[in-house]
Write a protein that holds these residues in place. Structure first.
Motif, PDB file in Angstrom:
ATOM      1  N   ILE B  12       0.847  -1.252   0.015  1.00  0.00           N
ATOM      2  CA  ILE B  12      -0.036  -0.086   0.190  1.00  0.00           C
ATOM      3  C   ILE B  12       1.079   1.220   0.180  1.00  0.00           C
ATOM      4  O   ILE B  12       1.714   1.282   0.840  1.00  0.00           O
ATOM      5  CB  ILE B  12      -0.774  -0.090   1.137  1.00  0.00           C
ATOM      6  CG1 ILE B  12      -1.658  -1.238   1.232  1.00  0.00           C
ATOM      7  CG2 ILE B  12      -1.729   1.080   1.301  1.00  0.00           C
ATOM      8  CD1 ILE B  12      -2.499  -1.621   2.570  1.00  0.00           C
ATOM      9  N   ALA B  20       0.105   6.408   8.539  1.00  0.00           N
ATOM     10  CA  ALA B  20      -0.516   5.318   8.045  1.00  0.00           C
ATOM     11  C   ALA B  20      -0.726   4.219   9.250  1.00  0.00           C
ATOM     12  O   ALA B  20      -1.562   3.383   9.578  1.00  0.00           O
ATOM     13  CB  ALA B  20       0.207   4.673   7.161  1.00  0.00           C
ATOM     14  N   PHE B  23      -3.916   3.948  11.457  1.00  0.00           N
ATOM     15  CA  PHE B  23      -4.951   2.793  11.058  1.00  0.00           C
ATOM     16  C   PHE B  23      -4.308   1.290  11.315  1.00  0.00           C
ATOM     17  O   PHE B  23      -4.957   0.692  12.089  1.00  0.00           O
ATOM     18  CB  PHE B  23      -5.546   2.974   9.830  1.00  0.00           C
ATOM     19  CG  PHE B  23      -6.467   1.912   9.352  1.00  0.00           C
ATOM     20  CD1 PHE B  23      -7.804   1.898  10.063  1.00  0.00           C
ATOM     21  CD2 PHE B  23      -6.305   0.894   8.441  1.00  0.00           C
ATOM     22  CE1 PHE B  23      -8.473   0.833   9.846  1.00  0.00           C
ATOM     23  CE2 PHE B  23      -6.869   0.000   8.184  1.00  0.00           C
ATOM     24  CZ  PHE B  23      -8.291   0.002   8.688  1.00  0.00           C
ATOM     25  N   TRP B  24      -3.451   1.138  10.530  1.00  0.00           N
ATOM     26  CA  TRP B  24      -3.007  -0.350  10.409  1.00  0.00           C
ATOM     27  C   TRP B  24      -2.683  -1.139  11.671  1.00  0.00           C
ATOM     28  O   TRP B  24      -2.877  -2.229  11.901  1.00  0.00           O
ATOM     29  CB  TRP B  24      -1.953  -0.515   9.306  1.00  0.00           C
ATOM     30  CG  TRP B  24      -2.802  -0.041   7.864  1.00  0.00           C
ATOM     31  CD1 TRP B  24      -2.571   1.188   7.231  1.00  0.00           C
ATOM     32  CD2 TRP B  24      -3.461  -0.623   7.029  1.00  0.00           C
ATOM     33  NE1 TRP B  24      -3.294   1.330   6.360  1.00  0.00           N
ATOM     34  CE2 TRP B  24      -3.971   0.112   5.912  1.00  0.00           C
ATOM     35  CE3 TRP B  24      -4.022  -2.120   7.209  1.00  0.00           C
ATOM     36  CZ2 TRP B  24      -4.594  -0.198   4.638  1.00  0.00           C
ATOM     37  CZ3 TRP B  24      -4.750  -2.477   5.973  1.00  0.00           C
ATOM     38  CH2 TRP B  24      -5.094  -1.474   4.775  1.00  0.00           C
ATOM     39  N   ASP B  26      -2.300   0.654  15.059  1.00  0.00           N
ATOM     40  CA  ASP B  26      -3.140   0.987  16.340  1.00  0.00           C
ATOM     41  C   ASP B  26      -4.725   0.858  16.290  1.00  0.00           C
ATOM     42  O   ASP B  26      -5.261   0.428  17.504  1.00  0.00           O
ATOM     43  CB  ASP B  26      -2.922   2.486  16.540  1.00  0.00           C
ATOM     44  CG  ASP B  26      -1.641   2.892  16.596  1.00  0.00           C
ATOM     45  OD1 ASP B  26      -0.755   1.926  16.826  1.00  0.00           O
ATOM     46  OD2 ASP B  26      -1.104   4.139  16.402  1.00  0.00           O
ATOM     47  N   GLN B  27      -5.409   0.938  15.212  1.00  0.00           N
ATOM     48  CA  GLN B  27      -6.855   0.750  15.090  1.00  0.00           C
ATOM     49  C   GLN B  27      -7.160  -0.563  14.514  1.00  0.00           C
ATOM     50  O   GLN B  27      -7.858  -1.341  15.384  1.00  0.00           O
ATOM     51  CB  GLN B  27      -7.316   1.780  14.136  1.00  0.00           C
ATOM     52  CG  GLN B  27      -6.986   3.284  14.634  1.00  0.00           C
ATOM     53  CD  GLN B  27      -7.792   4.360  13.833  1.00  0.00           C
ATOM     54  OE1 GLN B  27      -7.845   4.344  12.510  1.00  0.00           O
ATOM     55  NE2 GLN B  27      -7.953   5.618  14.339  1.00  0.00           N
ATOM     56  N   LEU B  28      -6.544  -0.875  13.597  1.00  0.00           N
ATOM     57  CA  LEU B  28      -7.030  -2.295  13.336  1.00  0.00           C
ATOM     58  C   LEU B  28      -6.306  -3.434  13.856  1.00  0.00           C
ATOM     59  O   LEU B  28      -6.897  -4.581  14.247  1.00  0.00           O
ATOM     60  CB  LEU B  28      -6.844  -2.518  11.603  1.00  0.00           C
ATOM     61  CG  LEU B  28      -7.120  -3.671  11.145  1.00  0.00           C
ATOM     62  CD1 LEU B  28      -8.510  -4.077  10.912  1.00  0.00           C
ATOM     63  CD2 LEU B  28      -6.451  -3.935   9.512  1.00  0.00           C
ATOM     64  N   GLY B  29      -5.004  -3.047  14.271  1.00  0.00           N
ATOM     65  CA  GLY B  29      -4.380  -4.024  15.230  1.00  0.00           C
ATOM     66  C   GLY B  29      -3.504  -4.937  14.635  1.00  0.00           C
ATOM     67  O   GLY B  29      -2.959  -5.925  15.310  1.00  0.00           O
ATOM     68  N   LEU B  30      -2.963  -4.822  13.629  1.00  0.00           N
ATOM     69  CA  LEU B  30      -1.948  -5.303  12.999  1.00  0.00           C
ATOM     70  C   LEU B  30      -0.767  -5.354  13.878  1.00  0.00           C
ATOM     71  O   LEU B  30      -0.206  -4.133  14.273  1.00  0.00           O
ATOM     72  CB  LEU B  30      -1.544  -5.130  11.575  1.00  0.00           C
ATOM     73  CG  LEU B  30      -2.766  -5.484  10.330  1.00  0.00           C
ATOM     74  CD1 LEU B  30      -2.314  -5.142   9.064  1.00  0.00           C
ATOM     75  CD2 LEU B  30      -3.566  -6.621  10.545  1.00  0.00           C
ATOM     76  N   VAL B  55       0.987  -7.057   5.156  1.00  0.00           N
ATOM     77  CA  VAL B  55       0.667  -6.115   4.431  1.00  0.00           C
ATOM     78  C   VAL B  55       1.787  -4.935   4.494  1.00  0.00           C
ATOM     79  O   VAL B  55       2.654  -5.108   5.665  1.00  0.00           O
ATOM     80  CB  VAL B  55      -0.622  -5.143   5.378  1.00  0.00           C
ATOM     81  CG1 VAL B  55      -0.602  -3.574   4.943  1.00  0.00           C
ATOM     82  CG2 VAL B  55      -1.918  -6.009   5.187  1.00  0.00           C
TER      83      VAL B  55
END
Lengths: 135, 135
Positions: B12, B20, B23-24, B26-30, B55
């Protein structure tokens, strides 16, 4: 945080599945699992397994839908990234609590899976689909 | 046909990796494996494992490169799909024999891997990267 499992699939929007299979199946050599008509989403989908995930070729069957307009505007290419999780309700609640913009705040129930989309504005331009596989 | 192994990663392109990661990671948790400077490709890359794949967030460090221009023109979003194979030389020879347009006819040798790009015009607008992992 609910457990992230894997990349379930990468979806590629194409004009015509049969023509797209020339590259993905015949030239690159991915196996073709099946082609499914998905009238509810005005599309036809080819599933090509790759390791634990899939490449999905998606052909809109009606150009007057979100997917059809996407194809018209942006042309063929990667459309969305689907990440499989253990507990989609937990993930959605968590994302919502963190203020992440969602397309679906509640998972859609489909045969064999529950799914929701995160808004691409929240995810660096990527349309992220979440899947939970159910029996 | 040489064996297709898995989706190695989805890349990406982003304006700024730290932003970025909100999101990837902290929020989505990857999980974030590492961030690498890749001066040879004028980019910085964050590796976030997902199942057997990753990712990858790629930030161009020079806007006057292919990746920088891509970002400027198309904005943030999915950039390429990397498929890992067993025998990249065999795959490239096979694709060439089938008349598939390649960006790299010969695999580039990098530490730990050999890689080549297929032209997006051959693959429904998708920039496909091939990887062979080497010891």
């Amino acid at each position: 945080m609910s457990k992230i499992k894997k990349i379930n699939h990468v979806a590629i929007v194409v004009e015509n599945i049969e023509e797209a299979l020339v590259f993905w199946r015949d030239q690159l050599g991915l196996p073709l699992d099946q082609i499914e008509d998905v009238p509810a989403q005005a599309s036809k989908v080819a599933f090509l397994p790759v390791g634990e995930g899939e490449v999905e070729l998606v052909q809109p069957t009606d150009l007057d839908t979100g997917l059809g307009k996407y194809l018209e505007k942006r042309g063929e290419g990667m459309h969305h990234l689907c990440i499989e999780v253990d507990d989609i309700d937990g993930v959605l609640a968590d994302l919502k609590a963190k203020g992440v913009r969602l397309i679906d705040e509640i998972a859609q129930e489909l045969p064999g899976r529950r799914m929701a989309f995160i808004h691409p504005k929240a995810a660096n331009g990527v349309l992220v689909e979440l899947y939970e596989i159910v029996d």
